[in-house]
Design a protein around this motif. Structure first.
Motif, PDB file in Angstrom:
ATOM      1  N   GLU A   1       0.828  -1.206   0.000  1.00 42.18           N
ATOM      2  CA  GLU A   1       0.000   0.000   0.000  1.00 42.18           C
ATOM      3  C   GLU A   1       0.868   1.265   0.000  1.00 42.18           C
ATOM      4  OE1 GLU A   1      -2.525  -0.339   3.376  1.00 42.18           O
ATOM      5  OE2 GLU A   1      -3.741  -1.967   2.527  1.00 42.18           O
ATOM      6  N   LEU A   2       1.930   1.257   0.802  1.00 41.73           N
ATOM      7  CA  LEU A   2       2.818   2.425   0.867  1.00 41.73           C
ATOM      8  C   LEU A   2       3.545   2.638  -0.457  1.00 41.73           C
ATOM      9  CD1 LEU A   2       4.283   1.912   4.453  1.00 41.73           C
ATOM     10  CD2 LEU A   2       2.745   3.745   3.729  1.00 41.73           C
ATOM     11  N   GLN A   3       3.868   1.563  -1.144  1.00 45.16           N
ATOM     12  CA  GLN A   3       4.508   1.688  -2.452  1.00 45.16           C
ATOM     13  C   GLN A   3       3.537   2.257  -3.479  1.00 45.16           C
ATOM     14  OE1 GLN A   3       5.894  -2.393  -2.807  1.00 45.16           O
ATOM     15  NE2 GLN A   3       8.018  -1.765  -2.462  1.00 45.16           N
ATOM     16  N   LYS A   4       2.287   1.835  -3.417  1.00 46.08           N
ATOM     17  CA  LYS A   4       1.279   2.367  -4.339  1.00 46.08           C
ATOM     18  C   LYS A   4       1.054   3.863  -4.109  1.00 46.08           C
ATOM     19  CE  LYS A   4      -1.343  -1.929  -5.057  1.00 46.08           C
ATOM     20  NZ  LYS A   4      -2.642  -2.635  -4.823  1.00 46.08           N
ATOM     21  N   LEU A   5       1.198   4.290  -2.852  1.00 51.72           N
ATOM     22  CA  LEU A   5       1.028   5.706  -2.518  1.00 51.72           C
ATOM     23  C   LEU A   5       2.270   6.526  -2.847  1.00 51.72           C
ATOM     24  CD1 LEU A   5      -0.760   5.297   0.939  1.00 51.72           C
ATOM     25  CD2 LEU A   5      -1.787   6.205  -1.167  1.00 51.72           C
ATOM     26  N   GLY A   6       3.318   5.859  -3.287  1.00 49.35           N
ATOM     27  CA  GLY A   6       4.549   6.556  -3.655  1.00 49.35           C
ATOM     28  C   GLY A   6       5.387   7.002  -2.475  1.00 49.35           C
ATOM     29  N   MET A   7       5.158   6.409  -1.303  1.00 46.37           N
ATOM     30  CA  MET A   7       5.885   6.814  -0.098  1.00 46.37           C
ATOM     31  C   MET A   7       7.138   5.988   0.148  1.00 46.37           C
ATOM     32  SD  MET A   7       2.784   7.411   2.611  1.00 46.37           S
ATOM     33  CE  MET A   7       1.473   8.607   2.298  1.00 46.37           C
TER      34      MET A   7
ATOM     35  N   LYS B   1      16.134  -3.909   0.494  1.00 43.76           N
ATOM     36  CA  LYS B   1      16.149  -2.690   1.284  1.00 43.76           C
ATOM     37  C   LYS B   1      14.914  -1.854   0.969  1.00 43.76           C
ATOM     38  CE  LYS B   1      21.207  -2.238   1.363  1.00 43.76           C
ATOM     39  NZ  LYS B   1      22.354  -1.394   0.944  1.00 43.76           N
ATOM     40  N   LEU B   2      14.315  -1.344   2.011  1.00 45.93           N
ATOM     41  CA  LEU B   2      13.181  -0.438   1.840  1.00 45.93           C
ATOM     42  C   LEU B   2      13.580   0.945   2.344  1.00 45.93           C
ATOM     43  CD1 LEU B   2      10.360  -2.731   3.242  1.00 45.93           C
ATOM     44  CD2 LEU B   2      10.583  -2.004   0.862  1.00 45.93           C
ATOM     45  N   ALA B   3      13.117   1.977   1.663  1.00 46.57           N
ATOM     46  CA  ALA B   3      13.415   3.349   2.077  1.00 46.57           C
ATOM     47  C   ALA B   3      12.259   4.256   1.688  1.00 46.57           C
ATOM     48  CB  ALA B   3      14.709   3.839   1.427  1.00 46.57           C
ATOM     49  N   CYS B   4      12.132   5.361   2.386  1.00 49.15           N
ATOM     50  CA  CYS B   4      11.134   6.359   2.007  1.00 49.15           C
ATOM     51  C   CYS B   4      11.565   7.022   0.695  1.00 49.15           C
ATOM     52  CB  CYS B   4      10.995   7.421   3.097  1.00 49.15           C
ATOM     53  SG  CYS B   4      10.244   6.821   4.625  1.00 49.15           S
ATOM     54  N   VAL B   5      10.594   7.426  -0.097  1.00 53.12           N
ATOM     55  CA  VAL B   5      10.863   8.092  -1.366  1.00 53.12           C
ATOM     56  C   VAL B   5      11.116   9.570  -1.105  1.00 53.12           C
ATOM     57  CG1 VAL B   5       9.951   8.679  -3.641  1.00 53.12           C
ATOM     58  CG2 VAL B   5       9.452   6.432  -2.628  1.00 53.12           C
TER      59      VAL B   5
END
Length: 425
Positions: A101-107, A124-128
């Motif tokens: 969901e956060l990826q779909k929101l572009g975050m 690895k995950l990071a904020c955009v």
């Protein structure tokens, strides 16, 4: 997240009330309620019927999980789905769903892989960074500082420029112009600006809407709206020392407890307990500059004598550097005898203040502000003096130097805007 759930039923299950006490529940709330209720009432034949209220609770829990995951990614900088699951106590399916969901929101985005520990490499995950931005504005007597914070919490660009403070509409209009110019010069979509965090060297009212008193700016009882109303984005105001404290604690554990001692043109500070700023009954917590360290000492601007501010403000050093703090430390590093003598006395007074804070709060003490930015080469010397005054400990490793050497207040004010966004998404 895992948590506790208690459900109590009373009566004969006909026209009875169901009392729910939810201290904290994870994403399996519905299943827990069904299981607990039906188990307790197996013989009665009463079955649990999901209500609109329960659906609302479930929705809130899902949102809270998403906020917690996003804030964890932000705080860590880069992390993995496995680390999130372990740190927050969330099931892997819950983590995977929220990350999607956060990826779909572009975050949030994937950013490569961690080194393998023997199995499949974790992504690895990071904020955009470019998802959203906030602006920090620090107002001082003679200057303003501006920072542009991206969605990872990193400073994209900063600027410090001369602008003498005046309590006039003309000055506030100039502030707004400088902010707009600052954003446009850095090619940021204005629609991605969340707001402006404004740092003020003074005390604010409990609701943050009035500058109650600012000795540095020479004003009192000034509505923050005089500044905020001319700005192109919504504003949030914060005391400068508190803002700098927020900058320091932002990347630490949410349960961190520390004292931030600000040594700028006036001395102040901030107290954090379990990650929460302690403002005090009258919004004056952290006014360390008015601790009296000498019973009959120098006169302070507050009218008292012997206050820490009279001994450890940056001005005490700058006056021996031709009005420039940088010049004082340059002379100090070059072995200037007069500066060495002044610095020796300064460290003694500062050590006295630090040990008093340690005895009062029993937590880490971070030295910041203008002087704190120069303290790194001298921290061991200061720790040694503090240890000599400490009746309980044989070292002073609790004493740290600030991480943010420049524009800490502007950064902290901008970070408060991001914090507000995290709490409502």
């Amino acid at each position: 997240m895992c948590g506790m759930l208690s459900l109590c039923t009373c009566g004969l299950f006909e026209n009875c009330d169901i009392i729910l006490s939810i201290n904290y529940a994870g994403t399996a709330l519905r299943q827990q309620l069904n299981s607990q209720f039906n188990s307790a009432n197996k013989k009665s034949g009463v079955q649990w019927k999901e209500t609109a209220a329960l659906k609302h609770i479930n929705c809130e829990i899902k949102l809270e999980n998403r906020r917690s995951i996003l804030k964890y990614i932000f705080t860590q900088g880069r992390t993995s789905r496995q680390e999130i699951s372990a740190a927050l106590g969330l099931s892997m399916p819950t983590v995977l769903q929220n990350i999607t969901e956060l990826q779909k929101l572009g975050m949030v985005s994937d950013g490569g892989y961690f080194e393998s520990t023997g199995g499949r490499k974790a992504e690895k995950l990071a904020c955009v960074a470019c998802h959203r931005y906030s602006v920090g504005l620090d107002i001082t007597k003679n200057h303003i500082a501006l920072v542009l914070l991206n969605f990872t919490g990193e400073i994209e660009v900063s600027r410090r420029e001369q602008l003498k403070f005046e309590n006039t509409d003309t000055y506030y209009g100039q502030l707004a112009e400088r902010v707009v110019e600052f954003v446009s010069e850095n090619s940021v979509d204005s629609g991605k600006i969340l707001g402006i965090g404004i740092s003020i060297p003074g005390m604010l009212s409990e609701d943050g809407n009035v500058i109650v008193d600012s000795h540095a700016l020479g004003i009192a009882d000034v509505p923050c709206g005089k500044i905020g109303n001319v700005m192109p984005w919504s504003c949030r105001f914060e005391n400068d020392a508190n803002a700098a404290g927020f900058a320091e604690i932002g990347r630490l554990s949410e349960k961190s407890t520390m004292v931030y001692l600000s040594l700028s043109n006036s001395v102040g500070g901030a107290c954090f307990s379990d990650g929460v700023l302690q403002r005090g009954k009258n919004q004056r917590a952290g006014e360390f500059g008015h601790m009296r360290i000498h019973s009959s000492g120098r006169e302070c601007y507050c009218g008292q004598t012997g206050c820490l501010d009279s001994y450890c403000s940056a001005l005490r050093l700058a006056e021996n550097g031709g009005g420039r703090l940088e010049s004082f430390f340059e002379k100090l590093e070059n072995g200037d005898r007069e500066c060495l003598k002044i610095w020796d006395t300064y460290l003694d007074d500062l050590a006295l203040a630090v040990i008093n804070l340690r005895m009062c709060y029993d937590c880490d003490v971070l030295v910041g502000g203008y002087v704190g930015a120069w303290m790194e080469p001298w921290i061991d010397e200061l720790r040694g003096r503090v240890t000599q005054l400490n009746p309980f400990e044989s070292n002073s490793r609790f004493l740290q130097v600030c991480r943010y050497k420049r524009e800490a207040s502007a950064y902290g004010a901008a970070s408060r805007i991001l914090d507000g966004y995290f709490s409502i998404i």
